[in-house]
Design an enzyme around this catalytic site. Sequence first.
Site, PDB file in Angstrom:
ATOM      1  N   TYR A  18      29.597  33.619  75.469  1.00 29.36           N
ATOM      2  CA  TYR A  18      30.134  35.120  76.260  1.00 29.36           C
ATOM      3  C   TYR A  18      30.062  36.152  75.417  1.00 29.36           C
ATOM      4  CZ  TYR A  18      34.486  37.600  76.209  1.00 29.36           C
ATOM      5  OH  TYR A  18      35.430  38.927  76.066  1.00 29.36           O
ATOM      6  N   GLY A  58      26.342  37.301  74.845  1.00 32.23           N
ATOM      7  CA  GLY A  58      25.835  37.589  76.058  1.00 32.23           C
ATOM      8  C   GLY A  58      26.256  39.212  76.408  1.00 32.23           C
ATOM      9  N   CYS A  59      27.604  39.426  75.820  1.00 25.19           N
ATOM     10  CA  CYS A  59      27.964  40.803  76.362  1.00 25.19           C
ATOM     11  C   CYS A  59      27.310  41.626  75.227  1.00 25.19           C
ATOM     12  CB  CYS A  59      29.492  40.769  76.024  1.00 25.19           C
ATOM     13  SG  CYS A  59      30.398  40.107  77.711  1.00 25.19           S
ATOM     14  N   VAL A  60      27.025  41.443  74.004  1.00 22.34           N
ATOM     15  CA  VAL A  60      26.273  42.210  73.147  1.00 22.34           C
ATOM     16  C   VAL A  60      25.030  42.597  73.930  1.00 22.34           C
ATOM     17  CG1 VAL A  60      25.033  42.479  71.062  1.00 22.34           C
ATOM     18  CG2 VAL A  60      27.051  41.211  71.136  1.00 22.34           C
ATOM     19  N   PHE A 108      25.712  45.214  76.600  1.00 25.14           N
ATOM     20  CA  PHE A 108      26.215  46.882  76.325  1.00 25.14           C
ATOM     21  C   PHE A 108      24.649  47.238  75.695  1.00 25.14           C
ATOM     22  CE2 PHE A 108      30.436  45.068  76.578  1.00 25.14           C
ATOM     23  CZ  PHE A 108      30.974  46.073  77.202  1.00 25.14           C
TER      24      PHE A 108
END
EC number: 2.1.1.79
Length: 421
Positions: free
Chosen positions: A382, A385-387, A390
């Site tokens: 998670y 993936g968020c890196v 953004f």
Amino acid sequence: MTLARVFERLAGAEAPVEFTAYDGSRAGVPGADIRFDIRSPYAVSYLLHSPGALGLARAYVTGMIDVNGEMITALRTMQQVFNEVTPREKARILGGVLGDPLLRAAVSRRLDPPPQEAPFSRIPSWLRHSKRRDAKAISHHYDVSNTFYEWVLGPSMAYTCACYPTPDATLEEAQFFKHDLVAKKIALKPGMRLLDVGCGWGGMVMHAAKEYGVRALGVTLSKQQAEWAQKAIADRGLSDLAEVRHMDYRDVTESGFDAISSIGLTEHIGKANLPAYFSFLYGKLKPGGRMLNHTITRPDNIAPSRKENGFINRYVFPDGELEGPGYVQCQMNDAGFEIRHQENLREHYARTLTAWCENLDEHWDEAVAEVGEGTARVWRVYMAGCVLGFDQNWIQLHQTLGVKLHGDGTSDMPLRPDWNS
């Protein structure tokens, strides 16, 4: 067709990765920086029967697939592959495994989702965001383990986007700078009263009390967060100024606050509830008081605010909804706030998440022992993936500053922003 070859077909022969399987088969690019180790034939079932990348995530969370190599790099490498399998591709893969009884049996079986998947994450929108359900959704994510969060977040225990004053600043320096930036934007001064809604482990509350002599009240729906924060407040000798309560922000009875901060809560409110949310906060402020809203946003207001089949909704933030910055600002404005400043900290969140990923990798064995391997795997994929989210502008992070005007229209704001001096 060997198991490794099945995955090569799913990913595409051009994918710069290597595949190995428990049956000894290998495929892909030998010696690649990223290697997928397939531990079970049932991993194929998840990929074929789950929508999009959710199948790959399910196979990883259950341990049917291991990822060797840095996770952010792995996801960046694989983001163009392992897309939703088309009917034609599915038929081709099915045809290739018919000769292997084990693979044929695995592909034909639909597996239940891993236990880490929130069972209440897929219900009609009109049933979301009651006080009881919000408490359940928040508990699913935040009441994991305070010890686990200490390893991931570091000493600041700030689970929101940091703000890096320089490229070489540490995570702790960036979190301090973020809290101080918020404090300056809302013009905190000794003796003021601050309400911090969705306060987490009390980072902003304690910063306001210690650095500015402010009487700060924080509220959170996470019991574990509130307990940790109250102990930290006592340990730091701030009990005369700071308090964190385990309660819904809608149950705060006090009013007349000099300032309000909302750091990372708006994502949990729900689009339909934003007007009431901002109206509630507006009513808690004194005239001339400022409110800083810090929230993850979408780049536009066109796409759906939540992905029903997405990994984040099912595993991480049940009921979370992201809106565009213009929509959030509009709701603040219509609630009565005059908007005075807005900025996007998107790149800062990518840096923050990268630091959290590094912290988790450094404490991997302890994290697995504390929360279980499945939950640790959820967090690993998670955050990585968020890196990308953004970095590549799928999601953003906006701070929006509003002020409650006096009756004669005066704002008590400086002629020019003074928080960067």
